[in-house]
Design an enzyme around this catalytic site. Structure first.
Site, short mmCIF file in Angstrom:
data_model
loop_
_atom_site.label_atom_id
_atom_site.label_comp_id
_atom_site.label_asym_id
_atom_site.label_seq_id
_atom_site.Cartn_x
_atom_site.Cartn_y
_atom_site.Cartn_z
N ASP A 1 -4.39 -8.67 -3.02
CA ASP A 1 -3.36 -8.24 -2.10
C ASP A 1 -3.77 -8.78 -0.72
O ASP A 1 -4.94 -9.09 -0.50
CB ASP A 1 -3.30 -6.71 -2.09
N THR B 1 -2.53 -7.68 2.95
CA THR B 1 -2.74 -6.72 4.02
C THR B 1 -3.69 -5.60 3.59
O THR B 1 -3.47 -4.95 2.58
CB THR B 1 -1.40 -6.10 4.47
N ARG C 1 2.72 -12.10 11.88
CA ARG C 1 3.78 -11.34 11.23
C ARG C 1 4.88 -11.12 12.28
O ARG C 1 4.61 -10.57 13.35
CB ARG C 1 3.26 -10.00 10.71
N ASP D 1 4.31 -9.55 2.03
CA ASP D 1 4.61 -10.13 3.34
C ASP D 1 5.45 -11.40 3.22
O ASP D 1 5.73 -11.90 2.12
CB ASP D 1 3.29 -10.44 4.06
N ASN E 1 0.87 0.40 -3.74
CA ASN E 1 1.81 -0.40 -4.54
C ASN E 1 1.12 -1.32 -5.56
O ASN E 1 1.78 -2.17 -6.15
CB ASN E 1 2.71 -1.26 -3.64
#
Length: 1219
Positions: free
Chosen positions: A494, A496, A680, A746, A882
């Site tokens: 993942d 972040t 971002r 993202d 998640n």
């Protein structure tokens, strides 16, 4: 008939199963009863172990509709059998539960629903003659017979087949007591029951394990043969093993029970259909109940959809994310725009309106006089928490080649034992032995061949690895997975919180004025901007709330709000109660931010009062939706007549909802520049609402009515820094030939930029973006291939040869692609389209797919499955949010979150750093190599002892009781438990350990050692038979046992009984075999490149030296007391020297051959394979070979691949590429 009755339940789902019907047969039961008596209960055990045999042996086939027993088999690669008994749910004796009542209350779609929409269907579930429903329970889920589909199906609640409109129209009023009673009868008690089995039940289940039954058989046999000491030792070992196993299993049950039982039973208030409020226990809740959420919050006992009010919820139990989430009521289609009324409710799609079981409601917000209400949609094991608990209670079996090969290994031992069994019988008959002795000796050879210490030996290495992992802060709840981690060759990360820092820092803003971007600004907290719409959007468009006086919420929202330096105030319950509507959350700038007066005097007082005047109230909030990629609020500035709508979200989405004339022409260029640098980016928009929109109307207006025709205001640029250790860890993995993949929620270009910055994609590598579009307006699905510029802004510190970087990728030749590495990148939407419409391309994309952006939680799981389908051993590293599904599905999932969600992950790291990944793989490789060493050693141990006994049986002798005891306890157990202590090697190497026992090098190693051991044992045995004592009257030990020197003369009378154990053949075989055990242990104790060298394992070295010295001492310098206990003869000194020579030569040959196999075996094997041009076993390796010579792959720049469905016999699709 067979085809007709081969039905499938849970079709297309993970737990899909075939179902077969059976009825009990009396004559078969009688036959089985007789068989059980004749076999002394063994047949009963066999049927207990094999559910398929049990059902087929006692039942006859029947139609599934009328059967008494169902036989289930999973359709996955494991093909596991289960059986379940059919139960009947009587309805005729229940008040309000006659057939007519049921017809009016339960309906049917494709599955069993309680939607009340098709009122004439309920009779399909009831047997018309007896007014009863047939069902069976499997893995805590009830399956009811459904006449509509002629199959069993599980009972669903309101989570499927129910429209959002019917939620309000048909379910918001609540249930009558009669409805509630029958639904409770169908659904059962609302609880996630994790029953902790009693110690007695666990004991029976553990003792009935095939291994312990074999142990019991061995102990009985040894006791009959008067091997009491050895039998007692095995009994003690088994008892210790059973107790430790029982303790471990019960502890896990208790932990899970405690986790589930917390707040499992609470008192809740529900609304009945006549507006009566009834207080019941949460265990009595059923789908359709309208639950009142208390003001001070609660732990949700079920899944429920919010229909009135707002809740602040902590969902860390499910997501691993401790950030409070705002839940709003489900939009009411009756007041929404047209076309919304037909939308189907789904807990996943509408998760922003769904309160999930196990989550904690912290606060509620409400209208005065109106309660916060939620409709129960799922209960018990059907809830999100229930499904998580089910996945822990009934885990999917671990498929690993090592474990499959272990069974083959045991099967080979059984075959060898069978040969010895037959040989012993024939030899005993020829020597006219008694029947009882023949039976005992022939069965004894079987117990010798299958080693009793094997399970304990195999477990030791894993237990030690688990302890070492614990020392470096990695906790494991699935120890068997440690071995599998040694095979990992691909790790998904993942982004972040895993590769990058958890929080975001505000880098700056770039506002838009007159449809043009202004220069970037790094200071938002300024007097100039304090009253701008841009700052007002930052101050209001968020989901922050105050919990016990502390501002909390999404980290991104927190950073934004802190950057502007405003103050947030929320109304208290008392203030809210005084008004007819919700008191809004108010935001205002701090006094320091408001401009000071340049003059003094009367104006000073006005300006002093200004801070109190400038406030903004948040009237309505539309929470962030990952599907919509945006959030919005309706706010009102104090003193203004018209309200404002503010929106923020993904720039592409926000721009599409704004007036085109307000979006700068260079929007895409500016956005691309920022995303390529790894920032971002969030876009903001605003518009004034019509003056006719009153406070009350805003509370019921649809989201779409607000989120359109906005004015584009600019961009917020957030910086997500890489964690300090990320580049170094990824470099270590790349050096070890372990692929790394990024899977994130993202933006695509941001993810690609981060992948380049951390070294996942090298600067000279090419990135191909696969943009897949679903079928639309009669056009087929297609993929557009875009090449990104490889010269994105990389870190200045990376030293790169500029000549190695292609400058213009779009115009490069295809030959250059064969040299330059390439990577595919795609977003979640494209990934779903490719999975559905381009199945043939999936393996190719998995081979080089590196960046997967905007991925939903279920898509992460699908990605892990797709990688596993091409034979990758997949690791998954995530922060718990998640990632639960992917962490569970991966071969080795490691969570960086210590929250309760980590219970779903096999491994949890105490420190939130990806440095745990190389540590886990190193320990996995060490544990895997330890398993191979132990397997090889135990194989040699079995064969050496088997051959020793076979040789001694040929002269009607055997090893003594204490000789067996010494070998099995003093040598084997000590060696096994110490040889497993080798720690992992300090660094990862490119070489990977073999995945199975059935490989050329391993088999050659074992077979060569078997030949050497058998050869030297035979040499000693036959040499001692031929050896003659020059002076039989001289006895070095001063005993009278020289008569036993040549046992070939002793096969008569009572002399044989006295010399049955104590003879020179026995003594010779005992000493040679004892040294052989130690020799092969040293030979098999491999160190580099996966474990620390053998000499660093001090316990092993000391143990082997002590055993060598002790055995050598009693061989060269006999001790009468030791000889008497071990039942060994005091042989002449000259023969002791001969034995020493045999032992030394044996040790030299064994170690030399093993080192040669280890050093030269792989080279010879590689050369042999290259001569044969063997196809690689792994699909991804085979695919890589094919693609090397495919001129059409990778796709050329700016091309399109279309999926054209061509009608064929197999119904497959043809892929057509259009340039």
């Amino acid at each position: 008939m067979d085809k007709e009755e081969r039905k499938t339940i849970n079709k297309g789902q993970e737990d899909e199963m075939e179902i077969h019907g059976y009825n009990l047969c009396r004559w078969k039961l009688a036959m089985v009863f007789v068989g059980v008596i004749c076999t002394g209960g063994f047949l009963l055990l066999l049927l207990y172990w094999m559910p398929e045999w049990r059902v087929k042996a006692t039942c006859v086939r029947a139609a599934v509709k009328d059967c008494e027993v169902v036989l289930l088999r999973t359709t996955d690669e494991f093909r596991i059998w289960f059986c379940a008994k059919i139960h009947f749910l009587p309805l005729e004796n229940q008040p309000n539960l006659n057939a007519k009542s049921l017809v009016n209350k339960v309906s049917n779609g494709h599955a069993v629903h309680l939607t009340e929409e098709n009122r004439c269907e309920m009779n399909k579930y009831t047997q018309s003659q007896s007014q009863q429903m047939r069902y069976f329970t499997h893995h805590s889920i009830r399956y009811f017979w459904n006449d509509a589909i002629h199959n069993f199906d599980f009972l669903r609640g309101l989570d499927e087949g129910v429209s959002c409109a019917s939620i309000y129209e048909k379910h918001s009023a609540g249930l009558t007591k009669g409805m509630h009673a029958y639904r409770k009868l169908l659904y059962g008690v609302n609880e996630i029951a994790v029953k902790v089995p009693s110690v007695f039940k666990l004991l029976i289940k553990e003792v009935l394990n095939p291994f312990y039954i074999f142990q019991l058989f061995s102990v009985i046999l040894w006791s009959i043969d008067e091997y009491y000491y050895y039998a007692l030792a095995i009994v003690i070992m088994s008892i210790v093993s059973i107790i430790s196993s029982l303790y471990s299993i019960r502890k896990q049950y208790v932990m899970l029970h405690d986790m589930v039982a917390t707040h499992s039973t609470v008192r809740v208030s529900v609304c009945r259909i006549n507006e009566e409020i009834e207080e019941i226990f949460s265990t009595d809740l059923v789908p359709g109940d309208v639950m009142i959420i208390p003001l001070n919050g609660t732990v949700m006992p079920c899944d429920a959809v919010l229909i009135n009010g707002t809740c602040i919820v902590n969902e860390s139990m499910l997501t691993g994310e401790s950030v409070p989430v705002t839940k709003t009521n489900l939009p009411n289609p009756s007041v929404d725009v047209k076309g919304m009324g037909e939308e189907q409710y789904s807990p996943e799609t509408h998760k922003r309106h769904t309160l999930f079981c196990g989550t904690t409601v912290i606060q509620t917000r409400f209208y005065t006089g109106e309660l916060v209400k939620a409709i129960v949609v799922r209960t018990g094991f059907s809830t999100s928490k229930g499904q998580l608990v089910r996945s822990i209670l009934y885990p999917k079996p671990t498929d690993f080649k090592l474990y499959r090969d272990a069974y083959l290994f045991l099967l080979c031992l059984v075959v060898v034992a069978g040969i010895g069994f037959i040989y012993t019988i024939i030899n005993s008959i020829l020597n006219e032995k008694e029947v009882q002795e023949i039976i005992i000796k022939s069965l004894d050879i079987i117990t010798i061949t299958v080693p009793p210490a094997l399970p304990a030996a195999m477990t030791a290495g894993i237990v030690y690895a688990q302890r070492r992992l614990k020392k470096v802060g990695i906790f494991c709840i699935s120890p068997q997975r440690i071995n599998i981690c040694g095979q990992l060759n691909l790790v998904c990360f993942d982004k972040t919180g895993t590769l990058t820092e958890d929080g975001l820092d505000l880098w700056g803003i770039q506002r838009v004025e007159n449809t043009r971007f202004l220069l970037p600004e790094d200071n938002v907290c300024s007097e100039v901007l304090v009253k701008s719409q841009f700052v007002a959007c930052m101050a209001t468009c968020h989901s922050l709330t105050k919990i016990e006086g502390v501002l909390s919420g999404d980290p991104l929202d927190l950073k934004m709000f802190e950057a502007i330096g405003w103050i947030l105030e929320e109304a208290t319950e008392e203030e809210t109660a005084l008004h007819n509507r919700i008191m809004p959350t108010v935001v205002r700038p701090s006094k320091q931010l408001l401009p000071e007066s340049p003059t003094v005097g009367n104006e000073e007082m006005e300006l002093f009062e200004l801070p109190a005047i400038y406030e903004i109230g948040i009237v309505r909030q539309f929470p962030f939706s990952s599907a919509l990629q945006r959030m919005s609020v309706v706010a009102r500035t104090l003193g203004d007549k018209r309200m404002d709508a503010y929106m923020k979200g993904a720039p592409e989405v926000i721009a599409s909802l704004c007036k085109p004339e307000t979006v700068p022409v260079d929007f895409e260029t500016v956005l691309e520049d920022y995303t390529k640098q790894g920032f971002r980016v969030i876009a903001l928009a605003h518009r004034k609402l019509e003056s006719k929109l009153t406070w009350h109307k805003v509370q019921h207006i649809s989201r779409d009515a607000i989120e359109n025709n906005m004015d584009f205001m600019g961009l917020i640029i957030m910086q997500n820094k890489l964690k300090q250790e990320t580049p170094a860890v990824l470099e270590d993995l790349h050096k070890a030939n372990i692929r790394t993949v990024m899977v994130t929620g993202d933006n695509m270009l941001t993810a690609v930029s981060v992948a380049r910055d951390c070294g996942m994609i090298l600067p000279q590598d090419k990135v191909i973006i696969a943009e897949a579009l679903p079928p639309k307006d009669g056009k087929v699905a297609k993929i557009n291939w875009h090449y990104t510029d490889s010269l994105t802004q990389c870190s200045e510190s990376s030293a790169i040869d500029s000549e190695a970087i292609p400058i213009k990728l779009a115009h490069d030749s295809l030959e250059d692609l064969q040299v330059t590495r390439y990577h595919f990148a795609m977003n979640g939407k494209s990934f779903s389209v490719i999975l559905e419409h381009f199945q043939d391309l999936v393996p190719k994309l998995m081979l080089h797919g590196t960046v997967f952006a905007r991925m939903a939680p279920d898509q992460k799981t699908q990605l892990v499955e797709a990688l596993q389908n091409v034979d990758y051993f997949v690791g998954m590293c995530g922060d718990g949010a998640n990632d639960c599904g992917a962490l569970k599905r991966a071969h080795g999932g490691i969570s960086l979150s210590e929250l309760e969600a980590s219970v779903a992950s096999p491994f949890t790291s105490k420190t939130p750093s990806i440095s745990c990944v190389p540590n886990l793989i190193r320990e996995g490789r060490a544990a895997l190599m330890t398993s191979f060493c132990v397997f090889k050693f135990m194989a040699l141990y079995s064969i050496i002892q088997y051959f020793s006994v076979t040789l001694l049986y040929s002269i009607l002798s055997n090893l003594g009781d204490f000789q067996f005891l010494f070998i099995d306890l003093a040598i084997i157990l000590v060696v096994v438990f110490t040889m497993s202590l080798n720690p992992a090697w300090k660094e990862l190497v490119a070489q990977r350990p073999p995945s199975g026992l059935i490989s050329g090098a391993l088999l050659f190693s074992v077979l060569s050692q078997i030949v050497i051991s058998v050869g030297f044992q035979s040499l000693g045995f036959f040499w001692v038979k031929q050896y003659k004592v020059c002076d039989p009257n001289s006895d070095v030990c001063n005993t009278t046992r020289s008569a036993c020197w040549n046992s070939s003369h002793l096969y008569n009378g009572t002399e044989l009984d006295s010399c049955k154990i104590q003879n020179y053949e026995n003594t010779t075989v005992f000493f040679i075999s004892s040294f052989q055990y130690l020799t092969v242990a040293v030979a098999f104790s491999k160190g580099k490149p996966f474990r620390q060298p053998c000499y660093k394992n001090y316990f092993f070295v000391i143990s082997v030296i002590i055993l060598y010295v002790f055995i050598l001492f009693i061989m060269l310098h006999p001790v009468a007391s030791v000889d008497q206990v071990l039942e060994i003869m005091c042989v002449p000194y000259q023969w002791r020297i001969y034995m020493l020579i045999i032992v030394l030569v044996n040790a030299f040959v064994s170690i030399t051959v093993e080192e040669s196999v280890d050093r030269w075996g792989k080279c010879c094997l590689s050369w042999a394979l290259s001569c044969r041009k063997k196809t690689p076993k792994a699909k991804y390796m085979y695919l890589a070979q094919e693609l090397r010579f495919d001129p059409e792959w990778p796709p050329k720049p700016q091309t399109t691949t279309e999926a054209k469905a061509v009608v064929k016999e197999n119904g497959s699709c043809q892929i057509i590429t259009i340039t």
